[in-house]
Design a protein around this motif. Structure first.
Motif, PDB file in Angstrom:
ATOM      1  N   GLU A   1       6.591   2.784  -0.924  1.00  0.00           N
ATOM      2  CA  GLU A   1       5.874   3.625  -1.879  1.00  0.00           C
ATOM      3  C   GLU A   1       5.251   4.804  -1.135  1.00  0.00           C
ATOM      4  O   GLU A   1       4.290   4.641  -0.379  1.00  0.00           O
ATOM      5  CB  GLU A   1       4.791   2.827  -2.594  1.00  0.00           C
ATOM      6  CG  GLU A   1       4.085   3.617  -3.681  1.00  0.00           C
ATOM      7  CD  GLU A   1       3.045   2.788  -4.429  1.00  0.00           C
ATOM      8  OE1 GLU A   1       2.081   3.396  -4.944  1.00  0.00           O
ATOM      9  OE2 GLU A   1       3.197   1.551  -4.484  1.00  0.00           O
TER      10      GLU A   1
ATOM     11  N   ASN B   1      -7.579   5.263   1.016  1.00  0.00           N
ATOM     12  CA  ASN B   1      -6.698   4.417   0.218  1.00  0.00           C
ATOM     13  C   ASN B   1      -5.232   4.424   0.657  1.00  0.00           C
ATOM     14  O   ASN B   1      -4.419   3.695   0.091  1.00  0.00           O
ATOM     15  CB  ASN B   1      -6.774   4.839  -1.258  1.00  0.00           C
ATOM     16  CG  ASN B   1      -6.351   6.285  -1.455  1.00  0.00           C
ATOM     17  OD1 ASN B   1      -6.500   7.094  -0.555  1.00  0.00           O
ATOM     18  ND2 ASN B   1      -5.829   6.599  -2.632  1.00  0.00           N
ATOM     19  N   LEU B   2      -4.883   5.233   1.630  1.00  0.00           N
ATOM     20  CA  LEU B   2      -3.491   5.330   2.080  1.00  0.00           C
ATOM     21  C   LEU B   2      -3.344   4.824   3.511  1.00  0.00           C
ATOM     22  O   LEU B   2      -4.328   4.731   4.255  1.00  0.00           O
ATOM     23  CB  LEU B   2      -3.007   6.772   1.980  1.00  0.00           C
ATOM     24  CG  LEU B   2      -3.036   7.409   0.587  1.00  0.00           C
ATOM     25  CD1 LEU B   2      -2.657   8.883   0.689  1.00  0.00           C
ATOM     26  CD2 LEU B   2      -2.115   6.683  -0.370  1.00  0.00           C
TER      27      LEU B   2
ATOM     28  N   ALA C   1       3.230   8.241  -1.008  1.00  0.00           N
ATOM     29  CA  ALA C   1       2.251   9.038  -1.742  1.00  0.00           C
ATOM     30  C   ALA C   1       2.415  10.521  -1.434  1.00  0.00           C
ATOM     31  O   ALA C   1       2.273  11.368  -2.304  1.00  0.00           O
ATOM     32  CB  ALA C   1       0.833   8.588  -1.407  1.00  0.00           C
ATOM     33  N   MET C   2       2.725  10.820  -0.166  1.00  0.00           N
ATOM     34  CA  MET C   2       2.905  12.218   0.228  1.00  0.00           C
ATOM     35  C   MET C   2       3.617  12.315   1.565  1.00  0.00           C
ATOM     36  O   MET C   2       3.668  11.339   2.322  1.00  0.00           O
ATOM     37  CB  MET C   2       1.563  12.957   0.284  1.00  0.00           C
ATOM     38  CG  MET C   2       0.640  12.497   1.392  1.00  0.00           C
ATOM     39  SD  MET C   2      -0.945  13.398   1.369  1.00  0.00           S
ATOM     40  CE  MET C   2      -1.740  12.641  -0.045  1.00  0.00           C
TER      41      MET C   2
ATOM     42  N   TYR D   1       0.823  -1.215   0.000  1.00  0.00           N
ATOM     43  CA  TYR D   1       0.000   0.000   0.000  1.00  0.00           C
ATOM     44  C   TYR D   1       0.859   1.268   0.000  1.00  0.00           C
ATOM     45  O   TYR D   1       1.950   1.307   0.592  1.00  0.00           O
ATOM     46  CB  TYR D   1      -0.923   0.008   1.220  1.00  0.00           C
ATOM     47  CG  TYR D   1      -1.865  -1.173   1.262  1.00  0.00           C
ATOM     48  CD1 TYR D   1      -3.068  -1.156   0.555  1.00  0.00           C
ATOM     49  CD2 TYR D   1      -1.534  -2.314   1.993  1.00  0.00           C
ATOM     50  CE1 TYR D   1      -3.924  -2.245   0.588  1.00  0.00           C
ATOM     51  CE2 TYR D   1      -2.393  -3.409   2.030  1.00  0.00           C
ATOM     52  CZ  TYR D   1      -3.582  -3.374   1.321  1.00  0.00           C
ATOM     53  OH  TYR D   1      -4.436  -4.456   1.339  1.00  0.00           O
ATOM     54  N   SER D   2       0.349   2.293  -0.649  1.00  0.00           N
ATOM     55  CA  SER D   2       1.012   3.598  -0.644  1.00  0.00           C
ATOM     56  C   SER D   2       0.890   4.222   0.742  1.00  0.00           C
ATOM     57  O   SER D   2      -0.126   4.045   1.431  1.00  0.00           O
ATOM     58  CB  SER D   2       0.386   4.526  -1.687  1.00  0.00           C
ATOM     59  OG  SER D   2       0.588   4.018  -2.981  1.00  0.00           O
TER      60      SER D   2
END
Length: 305
Positions: free
Chosen positions: A218, A237-238, A220-221, A191-192
Motif C-alpha cells: 500500500e 502514520n507512514l 501512500a506517496m 501500514y501505508s
C-alpha cells in the motif's frame, strides 16, 4: 574517404611530385598514387594533371582549402585523444545514488581532488536506473548504483561489487512499531508506505519483496530525497523501507525510530533484507587514466572498509 587519402593529396599538391610526396609522408610512391587514385575514384573526378610536375585540376583546386581544414581538424582530434589517453582529462563526471553521494563518496572525492587538482569533478545524485542510462549515453564516466543485473550485464560494462547493506524500517517515534525490536514483512504490510519514485532501485526491491511473499504493498506517496522521507515519516502514520546508509541522520533524530526487518529462514535474502551497491563504468572509459584512477580508488576504499 580516408584521412590518409587527404594527406596524400595535400603532399602531392605541396611538392608537385608523387615521388617527393612519398618521401614527405614516409611511404612508397605506389602508396601515394593508390591513395590519390582512391580519392579521385570516390569523388569521381581527376585531381591532378599527371605531367612532369603534378598540377591541380579545377576539381583539385576546389578540394585544396577544404582538405587543409580537414587535416588541421584531424590533427586537433589526434592531439585531444592523446591528451585524454595521457591522463590530461579536464573533468570527470560521476553519477551516484543519493545516500552514496552523501555518506560514502565524500572522503573518496577529497582524496581524488588532492591527487588530481587539475581535474574538475562533477558529481550528480540520481536514482540507479537513471544513473545507468546517463552512463550508457556517455553523459557520465562512472556510476555507483544499486545492482540490477538486467541493466548491468552488458558485455561493455565493467562492474565491481562495493558492499551489501541491510534495509530497515523508518517510522515516527510515535508509531505503533516504534518500540519493536524487529518486524516481519507481514507486519509491515499493515501500514501505508512512502517509497522512492520509479527509476530508483529501492522501489523495485520493496515491490519485489512484498510480491514474493504475497502481500499487497500500500503506497501512500513516492519521494526522491532523504530529507523528504524524514519529513513525511515524522508525521507519524507512514513507514518507509530504507537502506542503512540512508538512515545515518535518522539515527540522531529523536522523533524517528529505525527497526530491523526479520526475514523468513527459508528466503533468498539470508535472514536479512539487503541491497547490493556496485561500481560501474565501460571498458573504453577504463582505458582513460583519470577514469581508471577514480574507479580504482572507489574500489580500494570498499575493500579497506
Amino acid at each position: 574517404m580516408r584521412i590518409e587519402q587527404i594527406k596524400a593529396f595535400l603532399a602531392v599538391s605541396e611538392t608537385g611530385s608523387f615521388g617527393q610526396a612519398a618521401k614527405l609522408c614516409g611511404v612508397t610512391q605506389s602508396t601515394i598514387s593508390r591513395q590519390v587514385q582512391g580519392l579521385e575514384t570516390h569523388l569521381k573526378t581527376a585531381l591532378f594533371h599527371r605531367q612532369a610536375v603534378a598540377k591541380l585540376t579545377v576539381s583539385g583546386e576546389k578540394l585544396l582549402p577544404h582538405a587543409r581544414r580537414i587535416c588541421q581538424e584531424w590533427e586537433k582530434v589526434e592531439e585531444k585523444i592523446q591528451e585524454l589517453l595521457g591522463g590530461e582529462q579536464p573533468e570527470l563526471c560521476v553519477a551516484a545514488i543519493h545516500s552514496v553521494c552523501a555518506y560514502y563518496l565524500p572522503p573518496i572525492l577529497q582524496d581524488f581532488c588532492q591527487n588530481h587538482p587539475q581535474v574538475q569533478l562533477r558529481v550528480t545524485a540520481l536514482g540507479s536506473d537513471r544513473a545507468l542510462k546517463v552512463l550508457r549515453d556517455g553523459l557520465v564516466d562512472i556510476a555507483l548504483v544499486m545492482n540490477n543485473k538486467y541493466l548491468t550485464s552488458s558485455s561493455d560494462m565493467v562492474v565491481k561489487h562495493l558492499y551489501h547493506e541491510p534495509i530497515k524500517v523508518l517510522v515516527s517515534s510515535s508509531h505503533p512499531l516504534a518500540t519493536a525490536k524487529s518486524v516481519t514483512i507481514a507486519e509491515l504490510a499493515k501500514y501505508s508506505q512512502v517509497i522512492f519514485k520509479d527509476g530508483y532501485g529501492m522501489q523495485r526491491i520493496v515491490q519485489d519483496i512484498f510480491a514474493l511473499y504475497g502481500f499487497e504493498l500500500e503506497v501512500a506517496m513516492e519521494l526522491n530525497t532523504l530529507d523528504a522521507f524524514r519529513g513525511v515519516i515524522r508525521q507519524g502514520n507512514l513507514i518507509a523501507l530504507l537502506p542503512e546508509l540512508a538512515l545515518q541522520e535518522s539515527k540522531l533524530d529523536s522523533t524517528l525510530a529505525i527497526i530491523p526487518i526479520t526475514m523468513p529462514s527459508n528466503n533468498s535474502f539470508n535472514h536479512e533484507l539487503t541491497r547490493e551497491v556496485v561500481l560501474i563504468t565501460t571498458k573504453d572509459r577504463l582505458e582513460i587514466p583519470t577514469v581508471r584512477d577514480f574507479f580504482n580508488l572507489v574500489y580500494e576504499y570498499s575493500v579497506m572498509k
